[in-house]
Design a protein around this motif. Structure first.
Motif, PDB file in Angstrom:
ATOM      1  N   ALA A   1       0.844  -1.195   0.000  1.00 12.31           N
ATOM      2  CA  ALA A   1       0.000   0.000   0.000  1.00 12.31           C
ATOM      3  C   ALA A   1       0.878   1.243   0.000  1.00 12.31           C
ATOM      4  CB  ALA A   1      -0.908  -0.018   1.226  1.00 12.31           C
ATOM      5  N   PRO A   2       0.409   2.339  -0.587  1.00 10.49           N
ATOM      6  CA  PRO A   2       1.239   3.537  -0.728  1.00 10.49           C
ATOM      7  C   PRO A   2       1.471   4.301   0.574  1.00 10.49           C
ATOM      8  CG  PRO A   2      -0.950   3.936  -1.594  1.00 10.49           C
ATOM      9  CD  PRO A   2      -0.889   2.481  -1.263  1.00 10.49           C
ATOM     10  N   THR A   3       0.632   4.123   1.574  1.00  9.64           N
ATOM     11  CA  THR A   3       0.797   4.832   2.849  1.00  9.64           C
ATOM     12  C   THR A   3       0.694   3.841   3.999  1.00  9.64           C
ATOM     13  OG1 THR A   3      -1.560   5.292   3.201  1.00  9.64           O
ATOM     14  CG2 THR A   3      -0.319   6.872   1.842  1.00  9.64           C
ATOM     15  N   SER A   4       1.200   4.257   5.152  1.00 12.24           N
ATOM     16  CA  SER A   4       1.172   3.367   6.318  1.00 12.24           C
ATOM     17  C   SER A   4      -0.256   3.103   6.782  1.00 12.24           C
ATOM     18  CB  SER A   4       1.989   3.981   7.457  1.00 12.24           C
ATOM     19  OG  SER A   4       1.456   5.253   7.831  1.00 12.24           O
ATOM     20  N   ARG A   5      -1.143   4.084   6.661  1.00 10.21           N
ATOM     21  CA  ARG A   5      -2.531   3.892   7.094  1.00 10.21           C
ATOM     22  C   ARG A   5      -3.286   2.959   6.137  1.00 10.21           C
ATOM     23  NH1 ARG A   5      -4.834   9.581   9.679  1.00 10.21           N
ATOM     24  NH2 ARG A   5      -3.590   9.439  11.596  1.00 10.21           N
ATOM     25  N   ALA A   6      -3.059   3.126   4.853  1.00 15.10           N
ATOM     26  CA  ALA A   6      -3.674   2.208   3.897  1.00 15.10           C
ATOM     27  C   ALA A   6      -3.170   0.788   4.142  1.00 15.10           C
ATOM     28  CB  ALA A   6      -3.368   2.656   2.474  1.00 15.10           C
ATOM     29  N   ALA A   7      -1.866   0.651   4.433  1.00 11.54           N
ATOM     30  CA  ALA A   7      -1.299  -0.668   4.717  1.00 11.54           C
ATOM     31  C   ALA A   7      -1.924  -1.273   5.963  1.00 11.54           C
ATOM     32  CB  ALA A   7       0.217  -0.544   4.884  1.00 11.54           C
ATOM     33  N   ALA A   8      -2.162  -0.456   6.984  1.00 10.69           N
ATOM     34  CA  ALA A   8      -2.782  -0.947   8.214  1.00 10.69           C
ATOM     35  C   ALA A   8      -4.209  -1.426   7.956  1.00 10.69           C
ATOM     36  CB  ALA A   8      -2.772   0.149   9.273  1.00 10.69           C
ATOM     37  N   ALA A   9      -4.945  -0.689   7.113  1.00 13.94           N
ATOM     38  CA  ALA A   9      -6.320  -1.091   6.792  1.00 13.94           C
ATOM     39  C   ALA A   9      -6.330  -2.399   6.018  1.00 13.94           C
ATOM     40  CB  ALA A   9      -7.012   0.009   5.991  1.00 13.94           C
TER      41      ALA A   9
ATOM     42  N   VAL B   1     -15.200  -2.161   6.117  1.00 15.98           N
ATOM     43  CA  VAL B   1     -14.394  -1.020   5.667  1.00 15.98           C
ATOM     44  C   VAL B   1     -14.200  -0.021   6.802  1.00 15.98           C
ATOM     45  CG1 VAL B   1     -14.445   1.008   4.165  1.00 15.98           C
ATOM     46  CG2 VAL B   1     -14.949  -1.255   3.223  1.00 15.98           C
ATOM     47  N   GLN B   2     -15.264   0.287   7.513  1.00 15.66           N
ATOM     48  CA  GLN B   2     -15.171   1.241   8.622  1.00 15.66           C
ATOM     49  C   GLN B   2     -14.230   0.721   9.706  1.00 15.66           C
ATOM     50  OE1 GLN B   2     -18.525   1.795  11.354  1.00 15.66           O
ATOM     51  NE2 GLN B   2     -18.399   4.000  10.979  1.00 15.66           N
ATOM     52  N   ALA B   3     -14.348  -0.575  10.039  1.00 15.28           N
ATOM     53  CA  ALA B   3     -13.504  -1.150  11.084  1.00 15.28           C
ATOM     54  C   ALA B   3     -12.040  -1.174  10.669  1.00 15.28           C
ATOM     55  CB  ALA B   3     -13.984  -2.561  11.416  1.00 15.28           C
ATOM     56  N   ALA B   4     -11.777  -1.494   9.387  1.00 12.69           N
ATOM     57  CA  ALA B   4     -10.397  -1.563   8.907  1.00 12.69           C
ATOM     58  C   ALA B   4      -9.716  -0.203   9.014  1.00 12.69           C
ATOM     59  CB  ALA B   4     -10.371  -2.065   7.469  1.00 12.69           C
ATOM     60  N   TYR B   5     -10.408   0.843   8.617  1.00 14.34           N
ATOM     61  CA  TYR B   5      -9.786   2.162   8.684  1.00 14.34           C
ATOM     62  C   TYR B   5      -9.814   2.746  10.090  1.00 14.34           C
ATOM     63  CZ  TYR B   5      -8.116   2.790   4.026  1.00 14.34           C
ATOM     64  OH  TYR B   5      -7.367   2.667   2.884  1.00 14.34           O
TER      65      TYR B   5
ATOM     66  N   GLY C   1      -6.593   4.321  12.227  1.00 13.73           N
ATOM     67  CA  GLY C   1      -6.622   5.676  12.762  1.00 13.73           C
ATOM     68  C   GLY C   1      -7.420   6.666  11.947  1.00 13.73           C
ATOM     69  N   ILE C   2      -8.281   6.174  11.057  1.00 12.02           N
ATOM     70  CA  ILE C   2      -9.104   7.055  10.225  1.00 12.02           C
ATOM     71  C   ILE C   2     -10.575   6.748  10.471  1.00 12.02           C
ATOM     72  CG2 ILE C   2      -9.749   7.670   7.860  1.00 12.02           C
ATOM     73  CD1 ILE C   2      -6.902   7.173   7.011  1.00 12.02           C
ATOM     74  N   ALA C   3     -11.346   7.777  10.797  1.00  7.98           N
ATOM     75  CA  ALA C   3     -12.781   7.598  11.038  1.00  7.98           C
ATOM     76  C   ALA C   3     -13.537   7.769   9.721  1.00  7.98           C
ATOM     77  CB  ALA C   3     -13.268   8.612  12.059  1.00  7.98           C
ATOM     78  N   LEU C   4     -14.217   6.716   9.304  1.00  6.04           N
ATOM     79  CA  LEU C   4     -15.023   6.757   8.084  1.00  6.04           C
ATOM     80  C   LEU C   4     -16.497   6.755   8.439  1.00  6.04           C
ATOM     81  CD1 LEU C   4     -13.264   4.272   5.612  1.00  6.04           C
ATOM     82  CD2 LEU C   4     -13.150   6.761   5.645  1.00  6.04           C
TER      83      LEU C   4
ATOM     84  N   VAL D   1     -19.364  -2.388  -0.963  1.00  7.35           N
ATOM     85  CA  VAL D   1     -18.016  -1.830  -0.933  1.00  7.35           C
ATOM     86  C   VAL D   1     -17.025  -2.896  -0.486  1.00  7.35           C
ATOM     87  CG1 VAL D   1     -18.248  -1.003   1.468  1.00  7.35           C
ATOM     88  CG2 VAL D   1     -16.597   0.091  -0.073  1.00  7.35           C
ATOM     89  N   GLY D   2     -15.803  -2.778  -0.988  1.00  2.28           N
ATOM     90  CA  GLY D   2     -14.711  -3.641  -0.570  1.00  2.28           C
ATOM     91  C   GLY D   2     -13.435  -2.836  -0.467  1.00  2.28           C
ATOM     92  N   ILE D   3     -12.376  -3.474   0.032  1.00  6.89           N
ATOM     93  CA  ILE D   3     -11.067  -2.825   0.136  1.00  6.89           C
ATOM     94  C   ILE D   3     -10.150  -3.441  -0.904  1.00  6.89           C
ATOM     95  CG2 ILE D   3      -9.065  -2.399   1.620  1.00  6.89           C
ATOM     96  CD1 ILE D   3     -10.918  -2.601   4.022  1.00  6.89           C
TER      97      ILE D   3
END
Length: 358
Positions: free
Chosen positions: A241-249, A277-281, A285-288, A322-324
């Motif tokens: 993943a391009p960012t650490s947060r995307a990788a964490a999700a 999706v909401q739980a993964a992000y 550390g991102i609230a969706l 939706v999917g990731i």
């Protein structure tokens, strides 16, 4: 011997009235519609093929998922209305306490005036043996008058505040009841669709369920936690993943492979599609937002050719799934009650758009 021969007269037929004739015709048509061939036996409903059953079940699952997203949105709004109502209740309680204190202050001033007899200042001056002491008392009385006016103004202000709070609380209560009614409607729609899907699947033999993939999905759904962990380890990993947060999700989604689909669920052990999706992000550390309709607008839109791992991919014209995206044309999603969280090709469903949130 005389033989008496009985005469048989043909009975006179009575004419049918208009309503009776219509009823008879309706019954005759109904009988004709239910008769087949020469035997007159009822015609059975056409038997669906396993493929037709599977197609109908898929459609029911999609309709149930659309209702699930509406349910999730209504629940989010109902929870928010309930929270606002509780906050207003707390504010009203504090306002009532302030009002009581202001009334107590006003009451003490009024009681003091009653005890002093409310004597006019001029009379007090005339009766005073020491004018100097009177002048000091007059200054106190003037200050008491100012205090009384302030106390009255305070009571009025608190009354107005309390009235506004109570009016706002009534509005929120109406909103909450409306959301709760919407929740009941969507829940009924979901359960009706899922019950119909279960009835259709019950018509299939074990061999037919295997042929349509239903048994395979059920087996995956019933895997143990150890089996899900093995699938996660064995799942092919594509470009990072391009960012650490995307990788964490993405890592969170891989860890949840094999978790059951439950409508309205947001984890940690079961999910619906937007809940995953909401739980993964959330873990990243991102609230969706809660629903697919809101999630598609949470980041910035990207084209299908620009997809990176961690992007959200949406499906169907109503944006109901939706999917990731995890790379290599694959996504992780929570499909429906017949299948657990799993890897699937992005082109498995009608693509509607994608969003990058990290």
């Amino acid at each position: 011997m005389t033989v008496h021969v009985a005469t048989h007269r043909k009975p006179r037929q009575r004419s049918l009235s208009g309503s009776t004739a219509r009823t008879a015709a309706t019954l005759a048509l109904a009988g004709a519609a239910t008769a087949t061939g020469f035997g007159g036996t009822g015609q059975a409903a056409p038997q669906l093929t396993p493929e037709q059953v599977r197609a109908k079940v898929d459609r029911l699952y999609q309709e149930a998922e659309t209702a699930t997203e509406k349910y999730d949105g209504a629940k989010e709004r109902a929870d928010a209305a309930g929270k606002r109502l509780r906050t207003l209740g707390d504010e009203a309680a504090h306002g009532q306490a302030r009002l009581n204190a202001a009334r107590d202050t006003l009451g003490s001033i009024a009681a003091a005036q009653y005890r002093d007899g409310g004597i006019d200042p001029t009379v007090q001056f005339l009766l005073s043996t020491d004018p100097r002491h009177y002048l000091e008392g007059a200054a106190l009385a003037e200050r008491a008058g100012v205090r009384q006016n302030a106390a009255v103004a305070g009571v009025r202000q608190e009354l107005r505040k309390l009235d506004r709070l109570r009016s706002a609380a009534r509005t929120e209560l109406g909103s909450l009841r409306s959301r709760q009614a919407e929740l009941r409607r969507q829940k009924k729609t979901i359960t009706t669709k899922l019950d119909e899907a279960r009835r259709l699947l019950a018509r299939l033999t074990p061999q037919q369920r295997t042929a349509t993939g239903e048994d395979g999905a059920a087996q995956r759904a019933s895997r143990s936690a150890a089996g899900a962990a093995r699938e996660a380890l064995a799942a092919p990993r594509s470009a990072p993943a391009p960012t650490s947060r995307a990788a964490a999700a993405v890592a969170y989604a891989y860890a949840k492979l094999g978790s059951p689909y439950v409508w309205g669920a947001t984890g940690p052990d079961a999910f619906d599609c937007s809940g995953l999706v909401q739980a993964a992000y959330r873990a990243a550390g991102i609230a969706l937002p809660r629903t697919t309709y809101a999630q598609i607008g949470a980041g910035h839109r990207v084209s299908r050719s620009q997809l990176h791992p961690g992007d959200l991919v949406f499906f169907y014209s109503g944006i109901s799934h939706v999917g990731i995206y995890v790379g290599g044309g694959q996504m992780i999603h929570a499909p429906n009650p017949s299948a657990p969280v799993r890897l699937a090709p992005v082109d498995q469903m009608p693509f509607a758009g994608a969003t990058r949130v990290a």
